[in-house]
Design an enzyme around this catalytic site. Structure first.
Site, PDB file in Angstrom:
ATOM      1  N   ASN A   1      28.788  47.187  39.806  1.00 41.47           N
ATOM      2  CA  ASN A   1      28.184  46.107  39.511  1.00 41.47           C
ATOM      3  C   ASN A   1      27.836  45.054  40.844  1.00 41.47           C
ATOM      4  O   ASN A   1      26.942  44.364  40.663  1.00 41.47           O
ATOM      5  CB  ASN A   1      28.726  45.487  38.236  1.00 41.47           C
ATOM      6  CG  ASN A   1      29.933  44.242  38.638  1.00 41.47           C
ATOM      7  OD1 ASN A   1      30.453  44.467  39.660  1.00 41.47           O
ATOM      8  ND2 ASN A   1      29.773  43.827  37.427  1.00 41.47           N
TER       9      ASN A   1
ATOM     10  N   ASP B   1      43.131  40.942  45.551  1.00 42.48           N
ATOM     11  CA  ASP B   1      43.658  40.428  44.118  1.00 42.48           C
ATOM     12  C   ASP B   1      44.149  40.210  43.658  1.00 42.48           C
ATOM     13  O   ASP B   1      44.968  41.278  43.559  1.00 42.48           O
ATOM     14  CB  ASP B   1      42.074  40.474  43.273  1.00 42.48           C
ATOM     15  CG  ASP B   1      41.418  42.113  43.595  1.00 42.48           C
ATOM     16  OD1 ASP B   1      42.070  43.218  43.907  1.00 42.48           O
ATOM     17  OD2 ASP B   1      40.004  42.579  43.529  1.00 42.48           O
TER      18      ASP B   1
ATOM     19  N   GLU C   1      32.509  38.883  40.878  1.00 40.76           N
ATOM     20  CA  GLU C   1      32.342  39.396  40.273  1.00 40.76           C
ATOM     21  C   GLU C   1      30.545  38.643  40.281  1.00 40.76           C
ATOM     22  O   GLU C   1      29.940  37.294  40.510  1.00 40.76           O
ATOM     23  CB  GLU C   1      32.155  39.564  38.731  1.00 40.76           C
ATOM     24  CG  GLU C   1      33.414  39.504  38.420  1.00 40.76           C
ATOM     25  CD  GLU C   1      33.384  41.307  37.932  1.00 40.76           C
ATOM     26  OE1 GLU C   1      32.422  41.927  38.506  1.00 40.76           O
ATOM     27  OE2 GLU C   1      34.262  41.341  36.427  1.00 40.76           O
TER      28      GLU C   1
ATOM     29  N   HIS D   1      30.073  43.817  42.351  1.00 39.17           N
ATOM     30  CA  HIS D   1      31.631  42.679  43.297  1.00 39.17           C
ATOM     31  C   HIS D   1      32.287  43.344  44.233  1.00 39.17           C
ATOM     32  O   HIS D   1      32.066  44.632  44.436  1.00 39.17           O
ATOM     33  CB  HIS D   1      32.079  43.160  41.896  1.00 39.17           C
ATOM     34  CG  HIS D   1      33.333  43.561  41.395  1.00 39.17           C
ATOM     35  ND1 HIS D   1      33.080  44.465  40.466  1.00 39.17           N
ATOM     36  CD2 HIS D   1      34.127  44.152  42.027  1.00 39.17           C
ATOM     37  CE1 HIS D   1      34.284  45.544  40.733  1.00 39.17           C
ATOM     38  NE2 HIS D   1      35.304  45.188  41.060  1.00 39.17           N
TER      39      HIS D   1
HETATM   40  C1  GLP Z   1      38.047  46.394  41.056  1.00 39.57           C
HETATM   41  C2  GLP Z   1      38.841  46.210  42.217  1.00 39.57           C
HETATM   42  C3  GLP Z   1      38.048  46.464  43.927  1.00 39.57           C
HETATM   43  C4  GLP Z   1      37.907  47.622  43.764  1.00 39.57           C
HETATM   44  C5  GLP Z   1      36.404  47.699  42.266  1.00 39.57           C
HETATM   45  C6  GLP Z   1      36.829  49.479  43.087  1.00 39.57           C
HETATM   46  O1  GLP Z   1      37.513  46.172  40.230  1.00 39.57           O
HETATM   47  N1  GLP Z   1      39.755  44.769  41.842  1.00 39.57           N
HETATM   48  O2  GLP Z   1      38.772  45.395  44.652  1.00 39.57           O
HETATM   49  O3  GLP Z   1      36.566  47.586  44.501  1.00 39.57           O
HETATM   50  O4  GLP Z   1      37.005  47.721  41.447  1.00 39.57           O
HETATM   51  O5  GLP Z   1      37.502  50.137  42.058  1.00 39.57           O
HETATM   52  P1  GLP Z   1      36.972  51.608  42.187  1.00 39.57           P
HETATM   53  O6  GLP Z   1      37.408  51.720  43.091  1.00 39.57           O
HETATM   54  O7  GLP Z   1      38.117  52.368  41.259  1.00 39.57           O
HETATM   55  O8  GLP Z   1      35.545  52.372  41.613  1.00 39.57           O
END
Ligand code: GLP
Length: 252
Positions: free
Chosen positions: A141, A72, A148, A143
């Site tokens: 959450n 993304d 989302e 995702h």
């Molecule tokens: C972001 C990314 C995801 C990632 C998630 C968790 O929003 N788009 O691909 O897995 O957050 O992030 P973190 O590893 O910092 O908890």
């Protein structure tokens, strides 16, 4: 341990999980003339990327055959912007290993036609032969990528609106100011993700415990996008002790 179609692997700490996953990725890609790797951003994969860089320095990880596709990117953010996921990947992985720059692929946050850009990305992934291995993180959450929670999910790469919570957890990239985090992004869709031949989701720390429980032992629902991984035949969930804390043994 198997639950639904998912394979679980448990580790004591985030670091031991990252080390094991780095060895697994190194083994998968090294010496392969062609290997297509899907990559996540976030805090979780940082120790993994650090470890892959270390293995590469020690000549134990060779990325010469690797093609990458990131999950993304923020909409309206240029690759040169330090807040972009493209810049994040450069800092944490790409500048430390031998992935050919022309084999690094990203959704372009600067596109003026998001629909066409997403279609281009899907075709590019297909032309590369699909994803051999997709690494994933997990939002608190539930995702994955930027898919989302909602009443429905989108199959292919698409433009998406970020929740307030997701914007907050990405604030570190934008001077710790949630207001500066873009409100929209481009993301691989749930179909793009589920088409990967192998998936490994890495979740560490207590903030992921509820999402891990729902992903592994909850119903498959668009309210928890990661729960769709239960439908995949080769999806693995690698967790540390803290992220696994809410899983019940032998049932739900
Ligand atoms: C972001 C990314 C995801 C990632 C998630 C968790 O929003 N788009 O691909 O897995 O957050 O992030 P973190 O590893 O910092 O908890």
């Amino acid at each position: 341990m198997h639950a639904h179609g998912l394979t679980l692997r448990f580790f004591a700490t985030p670091d031991s999980a990252a080390r094991a996953l780095a060895r697994e990725v190194a083994r998968a890609v090294s010496g392969r003339p062609r290997f297509t790797l899907g990559l996540p951003t976030g805090r979780t994969p940082v120790p993994l990327y650090r470890e892959l860089a270390r293995l590469h320095t020690q000549q134990r990880a060779d990325f010469s055959g690797v093609t990458t596709f990131n999950l993304d990117e923020f909409l309206g953010v240029a690759p040169s912007d330090p807040g972009s996921y493209r810049a994040f990947m450069q800092r944490h992985l790409f500048s430390h290993v031998n992935i050919a720059p022309r084999r690094i692929h990203f959704l372009s946050g600067m596109t003026d036609d998001p629909g066409a850009e997403c279609l281009r990305y899907e075709r590019q992934i297909a032309r590369a032969g699909g994803l051999d291995l997709l690494l994933l993180g997990l939002g608190t959450n539930g995702h994955i990528g930027f898919n989302e929670p909602g009443t429905s999910l989108v199959a292919d790469s698409h433009r998406t609106r970020l929740t307030e919570g997701t914007r907050r957890s990405n604030a570190a990239l934008f001077g710790n100011r949630t207001a500066n985090v873009p409100t929209e992004a481009l993301s691989m869709g749930m179909g793009t993700i589920l088409r990967a031949r192998r998936i490994i989701l890495l979740a560490t720390g207590p903030s992921k415990a509820v999402a891990v429980k729902r992903l592994v032992q909850g119903r498959i629902t668009p309210q928890v996008p990661a729960s769709f991984l239960q439908l995949h035949r080769a999806a693995e969930v690698w967790v540390d002790r803290a992220a696994a804390a809410r899983l019940s043994v032998g049932g739900t």
